[in-house]
Write a protein that holds these residues in place. Structure first.
Motif, mmCIF file in Angstrom:
data_model
loop_
_atom_site.group_PDB
_atom_site.id
_atom_site.type_symbol
_atom_site.label_atom_id
_atom_site.label_comp_id
_atom_site.label_asym_id
_atom_site.label_seq_id
_atom_site.Cartn_x
_atom_site.Cartn_y
_atom_site.Cartn_z
ATOM 1 N N LEU A 1 0.829 -1.206 0.000
ATOM 2 C CA LEU A 1 0.000 0.000 0.000
ATOM 3 C C LEU A 1 0.865 1.258 0.000
ATOM 4 N N SER A 2 0.487 2.229 -0.830
ATOM 5 C CA SER A 2 1.228 3.486 -0.914
ATOM 6 C C SER A 2 1.068 4.284 0.369
ATOM 7 N N PRO A 3 1.986 5.211 0.651
ATOM 8 C CA PRO A 3 1.899 5.996 1.893
ATOM 9 C C PRO A 3 0.591 6.757 2.052
ATOM 10 N N ASP A 4 -0.022 7.198 0.949
ATOM 11 C CA ASP A 4 -1.292 7.925 1.051
ATOM 12 C C ASP A 4 -2.504 7.002 1.023
ATOM 13 N N GLY A 5 -2.285 5.701 0.935
ATOM 14 C CA GLY A 5 -3.372 4.732 1.004
ATOM 15 C C GLY A 5 -4.240 4.635 -0.236
ATOM 16 N N THR A 6 -3.778 5.169 -1.376
ATOM 17 C CA THR A 6 -4.620 5.200 -2.572
ATOM 18 C C THR A 6 -4.221 4.199 -3.645
ATOM 19 N N ARG A 7 -3.032 3.630 -3.557
ATOM 20 C CA ARG A 7 -2.535 2.746 -4.617
ATOM 21 C C ARG A 7 -1.896 1.499 -4.014
ATOM 22 N N ILE A 8 -1.897 0.462 -4.800
ATOM 23 C CA ILE A 8 -1.267 -0.799 -4.432
ATOM 24 C C ILE A 8 -0.209 -1.137 -5.472
ATOM 25 N N ALA A 9 1.033 -1.309 -5.038
ATOM 26 C CA ALA A 9 2.067 -1.880 -5.906
ATOM 27 C C ALA A 9 2.004 -3.399 -5.747
ATOM 28 N N TYR A 10 2.200 -4.129 -6.825
ATOM 29 C CA TYR A 10 2.052 -5.585 -6.745
ATOM 30 C C TYR A 10 2.747 -6.242 -7.917
ATOM 31 N N LYS A 11 2.906 -7.545 -7.821
ATOM 32 C CA LYS A 11 3.424 -8.309 -8.950
ATOM 33 C C LYS A 11 2.248 -8.990 -9.645
ATOM 34 N N LYS A 12 2.265 -8.934 -10.961
ATOM 35 C CA LYS A 12 1.159 -9.442 -11.782
ATOM 36 C C LYS A 12 1.683 -10.492 -12.750
ATOM 37 N N ARG A 13 0.971 -11.589 -12.859
ATOM 38 C CA ARG A 13 1.308 -12.604 -13.862
ATOM 39 C C ARG A 13 0.888 -12.090 -15.238
ATOM 40 N N VAL A 14 1.815 -12.105 -16.170
ATOM 41 C CA VAL A 14 1.520 -11.586 -17.503
ATOM 42 C C VAL A 14 1.472 -12.720 -18.514
ATOM 43 N N ALA A 15 0.605 -12.582 -19.482
ATOM 44 C CA ALA A 15 0.428 -13.612 -20.509
ATOM 45 C C ALA A 15 1.691 -13.750 -21.338
ATOM 46 N N GLY A 16 2.044 -14.995 -21.657
ATOM 47 C CA GLY A 16 3.180 -15.266 -22.520
ATOM 48 C C GLY A 16 4.518 -15.303 -21.830
ATOM 49 N N ALA A 17 4.551 -15.018 -20.520
ATOM 50 C CA ALA A 17 5.820 -15.027 -19.795
ATOM 51 C C ALA A 17 6.228 -16.458 -19.454
ATOM 52 N N ASP A 18 7.499 -16.646 -19.169
ATOM 53 C CA ASP A 18 8.017 -17.927 -18.723
ATOM 54 C C ASP A 18 7.268 -18.335 -17.448
ATOM 55 N N PRO A 19 6.702 -19.528 -17.389
ATOM 56 C CA PRO A 19 5.962 -19.942 -16.187
ATOM 57 C C PRO A 19 6.797 -19.888 -14.912
ATOM 58 N N ALA A 20 8.116 -20.016 -15.046
ATOM 59 C CA ALA A 20 8.982 -19.942 -13.874
ATOM 60 C C ALA A 20 9.328 -18.504 -13.504
ATOM 61 N N ALA A 21 9.024 -17.560 -14.372
ATOM 62 C CA ALA A 21 9.323 -16.147 -14.123
ATOM 63 C C ALA A 21 8.194 -15.289 -14.678
ATOM 64 N N PRO A 22 6.981 -15.408 -14.113
ATOM 65 C CA PRO A 22 5.793 -14.844 -14.768
ATOM 66 C C PRO A 22 5.416 -13.425 -14.380
ATOM 67 N N TRP A 23 6.117 -12.806 -13.408
ATOM 68 C CA TRP A 23 5.594 -11.590 -12.807
ATOM 69 C C TRP A 23 6.268 -10.314 -13.311
ATOM 70 N N ARG A 24 5.440 -9.273 -13.442
ATOM 71 C CA ARG A 24 5.937 -7.922 -13.721
ATOM 72 C C ARG A 24 5.361 -6.990 -12.658
ATOM 73 N N LEU A 25 6.026 -5.867 -12.445
ATOM 74 C CA LEU A 25 5.650 -4.945 -11.379
ATOM 75 C C LEU A 25 4.618 -3.936 -11.881
ATOM 76 N N TYR A 26 3.469 -3.880 -11.205
ATOM 77 C CA TYR A 26 2.361 -3.004 -11.580
ATOM 78 C C TYR A 26 1.937 -2.167 -10.376
ATOM 79 N N VAL A 27 1.116 -1.150 -10.662
ATOM 80 C CA VAL A 27 0.499 -0.328 -9.629
ATOM 81 C C VAL A 27 -0.992 -0.235 -9.923
ATOM 82 N N LEU A 28 -1.815 -0.438 -8.888
ATOM 83 C CA LEU A 28 -3.267 -0.417 -9.011
ATOM 84 C C LEU A 28 -3.826 0.790 -8.272
ATOM 85 N N ASP A 29 -4.666 1.581 -8.963
ATOM 86 C CA ASP A 29 -5.381 2.685 -8.326
ATOM 87 C C ASP A 29 -6.621 2.111 -7.649
ATOM 88 N N LEU A 30 -6.715 2.250 -6.332
ATOM 89 C CA LEU A 30 -7.815 1.625 -5.599
ATOM 90 C C LEU A 30 -9.165 2.274 -5.858
#
Length: 338
Positions: free
Chosen positions: A246-275
Protein backbone atom coordinates in the motif's frame (compact mmCIF):
# COMPACT_ATOMS: atom_id res chain seq x y z
CA UNK A 1 76.90 -38.30 17.72
CA UNK A 2 73.76 -38.85 19.80
CA UNK A 3 73.97 -35.23 21.05
CA UNK A 4 74.19 -33.93 17.47
CA UNK A 5 71.15 -35.95 16.45
CA UNK A 6 69.15 -34.58 19.38
CA UNK A 7 70.15 -31.00 18.51
CA UNK A 8 69.20 -31.61 14.88
CA UNK A 9 65.80 -33.04 15.80
CA UNK A 10 65.08 -30.18 18.18
CA UNK A 11 66.05 -27.68 15.51
CA UNK A 12 63.77 -29.30 12.95
CA UNK A 13 60.88 -29.32 15.42
CA UNK A 14 61.42 -25.66 16.27
CA UNK A 15 61.51 -24.68 12.60
CA UNK A 16 58.35 -26.70 11.95
CA UNK A 17 56.60 -25.03 14.85
CA UNK A 18 57.66 -21.57 13.69
CA UNK A 19 56.52 -22.38 10.16
CA UNK A 20 53.16 -23.66 11.33
CA UNK A 21 52.62 -20.62 13.52
CA UNK A 22 53.54 -18.31 10.65
CA UNK A 23 51.13 -20.04 8.29
CA UNK A 24 48.33 -19.86 10.85
CA UNK A 25 49.06 -16.20 11.57
CA UNK A 26 49.03 -15.35 7.85
CA UNK A 27 45.81 -17.33 7.36
CA UNK A 28 44.14 -15.59 10.31
CA UNK A 29 45.21 -12.18 9.02
CA UNK A 30 43.95 -13.02 5.53
CA UNK A 31 40.66 -14.26 6.94
CA UNK A 32 40.20 -11.12 9.02
CA UNK A 33 41.18 -8.94 6.07
CA UNK A 34 38.73 -10.76 3.81
CA UNK A 35 35.99 -10.30 6.36
CA UNK A 36 36.73 -6.63 6.92
CA UNK A 37 37.11 -6.00 3.20
CA UNK A 38 34.05 -8.01 2.19
CA UNK A 39 32.49 -7.45 -1.20
CA UNK A 40 30.35 -4.35 -1.28
CA UNK A 41 30.44 -1.36 1.05
CA UNK A 42 32.27 -1.46 4.40
CA UNK A 43 30.17 -3.07 7.14
CA UNK A 44 30.96 -2.43 10.79
CA UNK A 45 29.12 -3.44 13.94
CA UNK A 46 27.50 -0.59 15.84
CA UNK A 47 24.32 0.77 17.36
CA UNK A 48 21.17 0.46 15.22
CA UNK A 49 17.82 1.86 16.30
CA UNK A 50 14.33 1.74 14.85
CA UNK A 51 13.85 5.39 15.89
CA UNK A 52 16.78 7.13 14.17
CA UNK A 53 17.46 10.86 14.38
CA UNK A 54 17.48 11.19 10.57
CA UNK A 55 15.98 9.18 7.73
CA UNK A 56 17.64 5.81 7.39
CA UNK A 57 17.33 2.72 5.24
CA UNK A 58 17.46 -0.55 7.14
CA UNK A 59 18.09 -3.79 5.27
CA UNK A 60 19.30 -7.35 5.58
CA UNK A 61 22.97 -7.13 4.69
CA UNK A 62 24.11 -9.73 2.13
CA UNK A 63 27.70 -8.52 1.69
CA UNK A 64 30.16 -11.33 2.44
CA UNK A 65 31.81 -11.07 5.82
CA UNK A 66 31.09 -11.51 9.53
CA UNK A 67 27.92 -9.39 9.35
CA UNK A 68 26.18 -11.17 6.48
CA UNK A 69 22.42 -11.61 7.11
CA UNK A 70 22.39 -9.00 9.89
CA UNK A 71 20.01 -6.06 9.93
CA UNK A 72 22.11 -3.04 8.96
CA UNK A 73 21.48 0.70 8.61
CA UNK A 74 22.64 3.29 6.09
CA UNK A 75 21.66 6.93 5.64
CA UNK A 76 18.72 7.09 3.22
CA UNK A 77 20.48 9.77 1.18
CA UNK A 78 23.68 7.71 0.94
CA UNK A 79 22.46 4.12 0.53
CA UNK A 80 25.69 2.83 -1.02
CA UNK A 81 27.78 4.12 1.89
CA UNK A 82 29.21 2.26 4.91
CA UNK A 83 26.72 0.05 6.74
CA UNK A 84 26.21 -0.21 10.47
CA UNK A 85 25.40 -3.82 11.40
CA UNK A 86 23.19 -4.53 14.38
CA UNK A 87 24.24 -8.08 15.24
CA UNK A 88 20.63 -9.24 14.74
CA UNK A 89 20.21 -11.80 11.95
CA UNK A 90 16.91 -12.11 10.08
CA UNK A 91 15.73 -14.05 7.05
CA UNK A 92 12.95 -11.50 6.57
CA UNK A 93 12.69 -8.10 8.23
CA UNK A 94 10.57 -4.98 8.26
CA UNK A 95 10.05 -2.10 10.67
CA UNK A 96 8.01 1.06 11.23
CA UNK A 97 7.48 3.53 14.09
CA UNK A 98 9.87 1.82 16.49
CA UNK A 99 8.56 -1.74 15.96
CA UNK A 100 10.33 -4.45 13.99
CA UNK A 101 9.48 -7.95 12.80
CA UNK A 102 12.31 -10.43 12.31
CA UNK A 103 11.76 -13.92 10.91
CA UNK A 104 14.56 -16.19 12.06
CA UNK A 105 15.75 -19.79 11.70
CA UNK A 106 16.80 -22.16 14.45
CA UNK A 107 19.21 -24.75 13.08
CA UNK A 108 18.63 -28.19 14.56
CA UNK A 109 20.53 -31.44 14.22
CA UNK A 110 17.99 -32.88 11.78
CA UNK A 111 15.98 -29.92 10.53
CA UNK A 112 15.51 -26.16 10.76
CA UNK A 113 12.62 -24.52 12.59
CA UNK A 114 11.48 -20.91 12.36
CA UNK A 115 9.95 -18.21 14.51
CA UNK A 116 8.83 -14.59 14.30
CA UNK A 117 10.37 -12.13 16.76
CA UNK A 118 8.72 -8.78 17.49
CA UNK A 119 11.49 -6.24 18.14
CA UNK A 120 11.49 -2.98 20.07
CA UNK A 121 13.27 0.20 18.98
CA UNK A 122 16.60 -1.18 20.25
CA UNK A 123 16.12 -4.41 18.27
CA UNK A 124 15.51 -6.38 21.44
CA UNK A 125 12.96 -9.18 21.24
CA UNK A 126 9.71 -8.42 23.06
CA UNK A 127 7.66 -11.44 21.99
CA UNK A 128 8.29 -14.60 19.97
CA UNK A 129 5.73 -16.55 17.93
CA UNK A 130 6.02 -19.87 16.11
CA UNK A 131 6.35 -19.78 12.34
CA UNK A 132 5.48 -23.15 10.80
CA UNK A 133 7.57 -22.85 7.63
CA UNK A 134 10.12 -20.99 5.52
CA UNK A 135 9.83 -17.17 5.90
CA UNK A 136 8.83 -15.28 2.77
CA UNK A 137 7.09 -11.94 3.61
CA UNK A 138 7.00 -9.53 6.58
CA UNK A 139 5.38 -6.13 7.21
CA UNK A 140 4.73 -3.66 10.05
CA UNK A 141 1.83 -1.18 10.01
CA UNK A 142 2.68 2.55 9.72
CA UNK A 143 1.93 3.08 13.43
CA UNK A 144 4.04 0.10 14.50
CA UNK A 145 1.03 -1.52 16.18
CA UNK A 146 0.41 -4.43 13.81
CA UNK A 147 2.95 -6.89 12.45
CA UNK A 148 2.29 -9.54 9.84
CA UNK A 149 4.27 -12.31 8.18
CA UNK A 150 3.92 -15.16 5.70
CA UNK A 151 5.74 -18.49 5.57
CA UNK A 152 5.74 -21.43 3.18
CA UNK A 153 4.26 -24.41 5.02
CA UNK A 154 5.06 -26.49 1.94
CA UNK A 155 6.94 -25.56 -1.22
CA UNK A 156 9.29 -22.61 -1.50
CA UNK A 157 8.09 -20.64 -4.52
CA UNK A 158 4.92 -18.87 -5.68
CA UNK A 159 5.61 -19.76 -9.31
CA UNK A 160 3.77 -23.10 -9.29
CA UNK A 161 0.60 -24.31 -7.62
CA UNK A 162 2.05 -26.95 -5.28
CA UNK A 163 2.69 -24.70 -2.30
CA UNK A 164 0.89 -23.80 0.89
CA UNK A 165 1.29 -20.62 2.92
CA UNK A 166 0.43 -19.50 6.44
CA UNK A 167 -0.06 -15.80 7.21
CA UNK A 168 -0.34 -14.37 10.70
CA UNK A 169 -0.91 -10.94 12.27
CA UNK A 170 -0.13 -9.77 15.81
CA UNK A 171 -1.44 -6.69 17.60
CA UNK A 172 1.55 -5.48 19.65
CA UNK A 173 -0.65 -3.54 22.09
CA UNK A 174 -3.01 -6.33 23.14
CA UNK A 175 -0.78 -9.19 21.86
CA UNK A 176 -3.80 -10.70 20.15
CA UNK A 177 -2.47 -13.32 17.76
CA UNK A 178 -4.32 -14.04 14.51
CA UNK A 179 -2.30 -17.14 13.70
CA UNK A 180 -3.93 -18.09 10.39
CA UNK A 181 -5.78 -15.65 8.13
CA UNK A 182 -7.27 -18.58 6.22
CA UNK A 183 -9.79 -18.82 9.08
CA UNK A 184 -11.21 -15.39 8.10
CA UNK A 185 -14.38 -15.30 5.99
CA UNK A 186 -13.63 -14.63 2.32
CA UNK A 187 -16.28 -12.53 0.53
CA UNK A 188 -16.55 -12.29 -3.26
CA UNK A 189 -19.28 -10.14 -4.79
CA UNK A 190 -20.82 -9.95 -1.33
CA UNK A 191 -21.11 -13.71 -0.96
CA UNK A 192 -19.07 -16.05 1.25
CA UNK A 193 -16.52 -18.21 -0.51
CA UNK A 194 -16.14 -21.80 0.68
CA UNK A 195 -12.87 -23.29 -0.57
CA UNK A 196 -10.54 -26.03 0.65
CA UNK A 197 -7.58 -24.78 -1.43
CA UNK A 198 -7.36 -21.30 0.13
CA UNK A 199 -3.97 -19.60 0.51
CA UNK A 200 -3.32 -16.11 1.94
CA UNK A 201 -0.05 -14.21 1.73
CA UNK A 202 1.66 -10.81 1.63
CA UNK A 203 -0.03 -8.45 4.11
CA UNK A 204 0.23 -4.65 3.88
CA UNK A 205 -1.45 -2.35 6.41
CA UNK A 206 -3.62 0.76 6.24
CA UNK A 207 -3.18 3.65 8.69
CA UNK A 208 -6.24 2.79 10.83
CA UNK A 209 -4.71 -0.43 12.25
CA UNK A 210 -7.75 -2.44 11.25
CA UNK A 211 -7.77 -2.58 7.44
CA UNK A 212 -5.09 -4.46 5.58
CA UNK A 213 -4.58 -5.87 2.10
CA UNK A 214 -3.28 -9.29 1.07
CA UNK A 215 -3.37 -11.89 -1.68
CA UNK A 216 -5.87 -14.73 -1.62
CA UNK A 217 -5.50 -17.67 -3.99
CA UNK A 218 -8.25 -20.17 -4.72
CA UNK A 219 -9.43 -22.09 -7.76
CA UNK A 220 -6.26 -21.28 -9.69
CA UNK A 221 -6.85 -17.50 -9.39
CA UNK A 222 -5.27 -14.84 -7.21
CA UNK A 223 -7.16 -11.87 -5.78
CA UNK A 224 -6.35 -8.66 -3.98
CA UNK A 225 -8.40 -8.70 -0.78
CA UNK A 226 -9.16 -6.01 1.76
CA UNK A 227 -8.98 -7.44 5.25
CA UNK A 228 -10.91 -6.30 8.29
CA UNK A 229 -9.38 -7.48 11.57
CA UNK A 230 -12.40 -6.59 13.71
CA UNK A 231 -14.84 -8.38 11.40
CA UNK A 232 -12.38 -11.16 10.46
CA UNK A 233 -13.22 -10.85 6.78
CA UNK A 234 -11.29 -10.80 3.50
CA UNK A 235 -13.16 -9.06 0.67
CA UNK A 236 -11.96 -9.55 -2.91
CA UNK A 237 -11.26 -6.36 -4.89
CA UNK A 238 -9.30 -7.26 -8.03
CA UNK A 239 -7.94 -10.32 -9.81
CA UNK A 240 -4.32 -11.24 -10.59
CA UNK A 241 -2.69 -9.37 -7.72
CA UNK A 242 0.15 -10.85 -5.65
CA UNK A 243 2.25 -9.46 -2.79
CA UNK A 244 0.49 -6.08 -2.48
CA UNK A 245 2.13 -3.00 -0.99
CA UNK A 246 0.00 0.00 0.00
CA UNK A 247 1.23 3.49 -0.91
CA UNK A 248 1.90 6.00 1.89
CA UNK A 249 -1.29 7.93 1.05
CA UNK A 250 -3.37 4.73 1.00
CA UNK A 251 -4.62 5.20 -2.57
CA UNK A 252 -2.53 2.75 -4.62
CA UNK A 253 -1.27 -0.80 -4.43
CA UNK A 254 2.07 -1.88 -5.91
CA UNK A 255 2.05 -5.59 -6.74
CA UNK A 256 3.42 -8.31 -8.95
CA UNK A 257 1.16 -9.44 -11.78
CA UNK A 258 1.31 -12.60 -13.86
CA UNK A 259 1.52 -11.59 -17.50
CA UNK A 260 0.43 -13.61 -20.51
CA UNK A 261 3.18 -15.27 -22.52
CA UNK A 262 5.82 -15.03 -19.79
CA UNK A 263 8.02 -17.93 -18.72
CA UNK A 264 5.96 -19.94 -16.19
CA UNK A 265 8.98 -19.94 -13.87
CA UNK A 266 9.32 -16.15 -14.12
CA UNK A 267 5.79 -14.84 -14.77
CA UNK A 268 5.59 -11.59 -12.81
CA UNK A 269 5.94 -7.92 -13.72
CA UNK A 270 5.65 -4.95 -11.38
CA UNK A 271 2.36 -3.00 -11.58
CA UNK A 272 0.50 -0.33 -9.63
CA UNK A 273 -3.27 -0.42 -9.01
CA UNK A 274 -5.38 2.69 -8.33
CA UNK A 275 -7.81 1.62 -5.60
CA UNK A 276 -10.44 4.21 -6.56
CA UNK A 277 -10.66 3.32 -10.26
CA UNK A 278 -9.02 -0.15 -10.33
CA UNK A 279 -6.88 1.12 -13.23
CA UNK A 280 -3.59 -0.74 -13.65
CA UNK A 281 -0.28 0.89 -14.55
CA UNK A 282 2.70 -1.17 -15.69
CA UNK A 283 6.01 0.12 -14.37
CA UNK A 284 9.09 0.46 -16.56
CA UNK A 285 10.61 -2.62 -14.90
CA UNK A 286 10.32 -5.43 -17.45
CA UNK A 287 12.18 -8.15 -15.55
CA UNK A 288 10.58 -10.82 -13.41
CA UNK A 289 9.81 -9.49 -9.91
CA UNK A 290 9.32 -12.02 -7.13
CA UNK A 291 9.15 -9.61 -4.19
CA UNK A 292 6.79 -7.49 -2.15
CA UNK A 293 7.80 -4.04 -3.35
CA UNK A 294 8.29 -1.21 -0.85
CA UNK A 295 7.23 2.40 -1.40
CA UNK A 296 10.37 4.50 -0.88
CA UNK A 297 8.07 7.55 -1.03
CA UNK A 298 4.86 8.45 -2.86
CA UNK A 299 6.53 8.22 -6.27
CA UNK A 300 9.18 5.48 -6.12
CA UNK A 301 9.11 1.71 -5.64
CA UNK A 302 11.94 -0.32 -4.13
CA UNK A 303 12.28 -4.05 -4.80
CA UNK A 304 14.84 -6.84 -4.98
CA UNK A 305 16.33 -8.65 -7.94
CA UNK A 306 18.91 -11.46 -7.96
CA UNK A 307 22.48 -10.22 -7.55
CA UNK A 308 26.01 -11.57 -7.26
CA UNK A 309 25.67 -12.14 -3.50
CA UNK A 310 22.01 -13.08 -3.35
CA UNK A 311 20.04 -9.92 -4.04
CA UNK A 312 20.31 -6.23 -4.96
CA UNK A 313 17.76 -3.48 -4.36
CA UNK A 314 16.42 -1.53 -7.36
CA UNK A 315 14.07 1.42 -7.80
CA UNK A 316 11.59 2.45 -10.48
CA UNK A 317 8.97 5.23 -10.70
CA UNK A 318 5.47 4.10 -9.74
CA UNK A 319 3.74 5.99 -12.57
CA UNK A 320 5.17 3.95 -15.46
CA UNK A 321 7.77 6.53 -16.49
CA UNK A 322 11.55 6.45 -16.18
CA UNK A 323 13.75 3.39 -15.97
CA UNK A 324 14.89 0.93 -13.31
CA UNK A 325 18.04 1.85 -11.39
CA UNK A 326 20.09 -0.08 -8.85
CA UNK A 327 20.06 1.51 -5.41
CA UNK A 328 21.91 -0.90 -3.12
CA UNK A 329 24.02 -3.95 -3.87
CA UNK A 330 24.04 -7.06 -1.69
CA UNK A 331 20.86 -6.34 0.27
CA UNK A 332 17.25 -7.42 0.70
CA UNK A 333 14.25 -6.79 3.02
CA UNK A 334 14.42 -2.96 3.19
CA UNK A 335 12.58 -0.58 5.51
CA UNK A 336 12.69 3.24 5.56
CA UNK A 337 12.65 4.88 8.97
CA UNK A 338 12.64 8.49 10.14
Amino acid sequence: MRRKVVVLVVGVLLLAGVGTAAVRYAADRADRRNQEQADGPPVREGSVTLQPAGRQLLLRNLAWGPHRDEVAAVPADHPDGPRTASGVKCLRFHAAAGTGICLQAEHGALDDTYHASVLDASLHETRRFPAPGIPTRARVSPSGRLVGWTVFVSGDSYAGTDFSTRTAIVDTRSWQFYDNLETFQVLRDGRPVQASDLNVWGTTFAADDNRFYATVATGGQTYLVQGDLAARTLTTLHQNVECPSLSPDGTRIAYKKRVAGADPAAPWRLYVLDLATMAETATAEQRNIDDQALWADGRTLLYSLPGDYGSDLWTVPADGTGAPAVLVRSAVAPAYLG
